[in-house]
Design a protein around this motif. Structure first.
Motif, mmCIF file in Angstrom:
data_model
loop_
_atom_site.group_PDB
_atom_site.id
_atom_site.type_symbol
_atom_site.label_atom_id
_atom_site.label_comp_id
_atom_site.label_asym_id
_atom_site.label_seq_id
_atom_site.Cartn_x
_atom_site.Cartn_y
_atom_site.Cartn_z
ATOM 1 N N UNK A 78 0.838 -1.195 0.000
ATOM 2 C CA UNK A 78 0.000 0.000 0.000
ATOM 3 C C UNK A 78 0.869 1.239 0.000
ATOM 4 N N UNK A 79 0.245 2.383 -0.245
ATOM 5 C CA UNK A 79 0.968 3.657 -0.317
ATOM 6 C C UNK A 79 0.202 4.668 0.528
ATOM 7 N N UNK A 80 0.846 5.140 1.598
ATOM 8 C CA UNK A 80 0.163 5.905 2.632
ATOM 9 C C UNK A 80 0.580 7.367 2.615
ATOM 10 N N UNK A 88 -8.051 11.877 12.725
ATOM 11 C CA UNK A 88 -8.354 10.446 12.686
ATOM 12 C C UNK A 88 -9.152 10.083 11.438
ATOM 13 N N UNK A 89 -9.202 11.000 10.470
ATOM 14 C CA UNK A 89 -9.936 10.771 9.225
ATOM 15 C C UNK A 89 -9.021 10.070 8.215
ATOM 16 N N UNK A 90 -9.420 8.865 7.844
ATOM 17 C CA UNK A 90 -8.665 8.074 6.877
ATOM 18 C C UNK A 90 -9.610 7.549 5.811
ATOM 19 N N UNK A 91 -9.089 7.459 4.587
ATOM 20 C CA UNK A 91 -9.838 6.824 3.510
ATOM 21 C C UNK A 91 -8.912 5.879 2.763
ATOM 22 N N UNK A 92 -9.455 4.740 2.381
ATOM 23 C CA UNK A 92 -8.703 3.748 1.620
ATOM 24 C C UNK A 92 -9.226 3.750 0.192
ATOM 25 N N UNK A 93 -8.309 3.890 -0.770
ATOM 26 C CA UNK A 93 -8.660 3.923 -2.182
ATOM 27 C C UNK A 93 -8.280 2.587 -2.822
ATOM 28 N N UNK A 94 -9.253 1.969 -3.505
ATOM 29 C CA UNK A 94 -9.076 0.613 -4.025
ATOM 30 C C UNK A 94 -9.319 0.603 -5.533
ATOM 31 N N UNK A 95 -8.294 0.264 -6.289
ATOM 32 C CA UNK A 95 -8.374 0.291 -7.755
ATOM 33 C C UNK A 95 -9.119 -0.931 -8.308
ATOM 34 N N UNK A 96 -9.306 -0.930 -9.616
ATOM 35 C CA UNK A 96 -10.034 -1.998 -10.282
ATOM 36 C C UNK A 96 -9.143 -3.072 -10.881
ATOM 37 N N UNK A 97 -9.788 -4.013 -11.565
ATOM 38 C CA UNK A 97 -9.101 -5.148 -12.165
ATOM 39 C C UNK A 97 -8.135 -4.691 -13.247
ATOM 40 N N UNK A 102 -1.834 3.975 -9.258
ATOM 41 C CA UNK A 102 -1.659 5.216 -10.017
ATOM 42 C C UNK A 102 -2.975 5.702 -10.620
ATOM 43 N N UNK A 103 -3.798 4.775 -11.086
ATOM 44 C CA UNK A 103 -5.074 5.165 -11.692
ATOM 45 C C UNK A 103 -6.037 5.765 -10.682
ATOM 46 N N UNK A 104 -5.752 5.569 -9.408
ATOM 47 C CA UNK A 104 -6.606 6.129 -8.361
ATOM 48 C C UNK A 104 -6.073 7.457 -7.824
ATOM 49 N N UNK A 105 -4.895 7.837 -8.254
ATOM 50 C CA UNK A 105 -4.262 9.030 -7.690
ATOM 51 C C UNK A 105 -4.983 10.354 -7.986
ATOM 52 N N UNK A 119 -4.811 6.028 2.183
ATOM 53 C CA UNK A 119 -4.094 4.796 1.876
ATOM 54 C C UNK A 119 -4.558 4.285 0.514
ATOM 55 N N UNK A 120 -3.627 4.205 -0.432
ATOM 56 C CA UNK A 120 -3.911 3.596 -1.729
ATOM 57 C C UNK A 120 -3.361 2.175 -1.697
ATOM 58 N N UNK A 121 -4.215 1.187 -1.900
ATOM 59 C CA UNK A 121 -3.755 -0.200 -1.832
ATOM 60 C C UNK A 121 -3.540 -0.757 -3.232
#
Length: 308
Positions: A78-80, A88-97, A102-105, A119-121
């Motif tokens: 992951x990239x944090x 305490x606000x966090x969001x996790x970004x989850x890309x597609x197949x 990078x496509x979520x950046x 957090x980009x996983x």
């Protein structure tokens, strides 16, 4: 004599049809699980074409590489971005197949503006994460639960935690968010409502393929090789009784995941606090590109409502 000929013809037909089903299901498996994974260069090129890549901004982000181990022993990356130490606000970004983080950046500035640490996983079998197969959200939802535990342990307190996913990532955040009480809101962008119905939709593009038989054989191979069945991936059922607020986003020109899947999930829920945005003329993954200001405004309103 005639009976013997008929039996021989039937045997030959059965053999030929069985061979056809085998190769059709193998082709379907290859299409579903062996798509070439995008590189950093692939993703940046696409984002540049969409006008969503700001090289100076993204290259200067302070991003930490972090790692966890999945339940089945895979090293996941992951990239944090922790810009707000007092938040305490966090969001996790989850890309597609077949994608990567990078496509979520392009969503990073929007969530930093909302004062979220991000957090980009990299999903299993994508990017820098290990794994042979994607599982359309089935095992990925458990990986996401582990990422949530990682963030809580790192921060040392309860989080105001959101999930944002696109396509397979959207299905993943729906499946995870529906059952993980630590999740305060979910934003799903062009996700599918059902793994089986997604396969049915893909099969419908090929007239000569009998869906029922090929799907049955495909599912046997998926279960043996990947450890799940497409029926196991059913976000529309998972979210039906969940209390977590969900924002559904979809393009009405999406040819990979039909827009009616988002509409069906929204109607199935019929829950106060949910929102839906159907973007005219947007194809798969392009709702943000087509309606950036409206997308950001509605995300802002949705998050504020969820934070009451």
């Amino acid at each position: 004599m005639i009976l013997s000929i008929l039996i021989a013809i039937l045997i030959v037909f059965t053999i030929v049809f069985s061979i056809f089903l085998h190769f059709a299901s193998e082709y379907a498996f290859k299409e579903a699980f062996y798509a070439r994974r995008k590189t950093k260069e692939d993703s940046i090129k696409r984002l540049n074409n969409w006008g969503l890549w700001n090289e100076e901004y993204f290259e200067n982000l302070q991003m930490e590489d972090v790692f966890i181990t999945s339940k089945d022993g895979l090293n996941l990356c992951g990239h944090l971005i922790e810009r707000f130490e007092d938040s305490n606000r966090y969001i996790i970004l989850v890309h597609g197949y077949s994608a990567n983080h990078y496509l979520h950046m392009p969503f990073i500035p929007m969530f930093l503006k909302e004062r979220f640490n991000i957090l980009l996983v990299e999903e299993r079998s994508h990017g820098e994460s290990e794994g042979k197969y994607a599982t359309y959200g089935y095992k990925e939802k458990e990986d996401l639960n582990l990422w949530i535990n990682f963030l809580e342990e790192r921060k040392g307190e309860e989080l105001f935690l959101g999930l944002h996913g696109q396509s397979m990532g959207a299905a993943t955040v729906l499946l995870c968010g529906a059952r993980n009480r630590k999740v305060k809101f979910v934003i799903e962008d062009c996700g599918y409502s059902s793994g089986k119905e997604l396969m049915r939709y893909q099969f419908s593009k090929v007239d000569y393929v009998p869906f029922g038989l090929v799907y049955w054989l495909l599912n046997l191979k998926v279960k043996r090789r990947c450890g799940f069945k497409f029926e196991d991936v059913c976000p529309i059922n998972a979210i039906a009784k969940s209390e977590v607020p969900i924002f559904f986003i979809h393009g009405d020109a999406d040819k990979k995941v039909p827009v009616n899947m988002a509409i069906d999930m929204y109607k199935r829920r019929n829950r106060e606090g949910d929102m839906i945005l159907i973007v005219p003329n947007a194809v798969h993954l392009t709702s943000y590109k087509e309606k950036k200001e409206e997308y950001e405004r509605m995300v802002h309103d949705f998050i504020n409502n969820a934070d009451i």
